[in-house]
Every structure is written in C-alpha cells, then in structure tokens.
Design a protein around this motif. Structure first.
Motif, mmCIF file in Angstrom:
data_model
loop_
_atom_site.group_PDB
_atom_site.id
_atom_site.type_symbol
_atom_site.label_atom_id
_atom_site.label_comp_id
_atom_site.label_asym_id
_atom_site.label_seq_id
_atom_site.Cartn_x
_atom_site.Cartn_y
_atom_site.Cartn_z
ATOM 1 N N UNK A 198 -6.829 14.700 11.431
ATOM 2 C CA UNK A 198 -5.981 14.516 10.461
ATOM 3 C C UNK A 198 -6.378 12.850 10.036
ATOM 4 N N UNK A 199 -6.657 12.547 8.898
ATOM 5 C CA UNK A 199 -6.581 11.016 8.351
ATOM 6 C C UNK A 199 -5.717 10.246 7.649
ATOM 7 N N UNK A 200 -5.667 9.160 7.768
ATOM 8 C CA UNK A 200 -4.613 8.438 7.058
ATOM 9 C C UNK A 200 -5.459 7.784 5.911
ATOM 10 N N UNK A 231 0.831 -1.378 0.067
ATOM 11 C CA UNK A 231 -0.106 -0.122 -0.025
ATOM 12 C C UNK A 231 0.949 1.354 -0.100
ATOM 13 N N UNK A 232 0.610 2.178 -0.849
ATOM 14 C CA UNK A 232 0.976 3.554 -0.781
ATOM 15 C C UNK A 232 0.143 4.285 0.326
ATOM 16 N N UNK A 233 0.722 4.923 1.076
ATOM 17 C CA UNK A 233 0.003 5.629 2.230
ATOM 18 C C UNK A 233 -0.020 7.312 2.220
ATOM 19 N N UNK A 234 -1.068 7.670 2.693
ATOM 20 C CA UNK A 234 -1.014 9.347 2.414
ATOM 21 C C UNK A 234 -1.767 9.905 3.863
ATOM 22 N N UNK A 235 -1.564 11.015 4.107
ATOM 23 C CA UNK A 235 -2.035 11.806 5.329
ATOM 24 C C UNK A 235 -2.944 12.837 4.774
ATOM 25 N N UNK A 236 -4.251 12.992 5.331
ATOM 26 C CA UNK A 236 -5.046 14.057 4.813
ATOM 27 C C UNK A 236 -5.638 14.962 6.129
#
Length: 127
Positions: free
Chosen positions: A94-96, A32-37
């Motif tokens: 904040x969401x991952x 998985x590529x991961x991100x924070x928003x």
C-alpha cells in the motif's frame, strides 16, 4: 515536494483490521490532496481511496467501499487508512500519494495525477 512515510502494515487474518498511517514532511500538508493505492504481486497498481485537502470529501474504489475509511489530521501532517473486514485479496503493498492543489473540494483517483509517493507498506491477509 513532500516526503511521505507509510507505516502500520503487517500480517492479519481474514476479517481482521489494520490502520495504515502516512506521515508527510513539510509545513503545507493542508495544501495536498491525498490518496492511497495498492499493488499486488504480478498486478498493476490500483486506486484505493482519496481525500480532499480539506478532508471534507472522500472517494473509494468499489472493492473497498464500506470496509475502508480514509481520513486525515492536518495538524499532525498525517493521512490514515482504516481497513476493516480484510480479505485475502486485499494483500498488497500500500502506497500513499500526494498532490498539491489549490482546489479544496477536488479529489484525484489516477496515479498519474499525484506528484509524490511513499515507499509503501506491506499488508498481508491470510485466509
């Protein structure tokens, strides 16, 4: 599908630091590529940072570049967001997010590119 649980949010004074964690379920975290928003009250969700599945490449929003660092530990199924020099305008939930990908060196920056989301953790920065 992967389940994501964020932690580490809280109340901090301007100039302070926080480290967010996002723990993922499952045995294929490294796929998985991961991100924070983040999403502030009355505002749309915005991209913060992203990291490739290998951890070799990262990318940041201009508003956090030089202050925030995204990293991951695939052995612990966890992605982190180290936030330094916090400002009141960093206040948000904040969401991952996770996106399964076969591409080791590709990262993603748009919310619609991610398939799975955590429930969010509140970060409040006081002035």
């Amino acid at each position: 599908q992967v389940q994501l649980v964020e932690s580490g949010g809280g109340l901090v004074q301007a100039g302070g630091s926080l480290r967010l964690s996002c723990a993922a379920s499952g045995r294929t975290f490294s796929s998985y590529a991961m991100g924070w928003f983040r999403q502030a009250p009355g505002k749309e969700r915005e991209f913060v940072a992203t990291i490739t599945r290998s951890g070799g490449w990262t990318y940041y929003a201009d508003s956090v570049k030089g202050r925030f660092t995204i990293s991951r530990d695939n052995a612990k199924n966890t992605v982190y967001l180290q936030m330094n020099s916090l400002k009141p305008e960093d206040t948000a939930v904040y969401f991952c997010a996770a996106r399964i990908t076969a591409l080791a060196s590709t990262y993603y920056t748009r919310g619609e590119q991610f398939d799975d989301w955590g429930q969010g953790t509140q970060v409040t920065v006081s002035s």
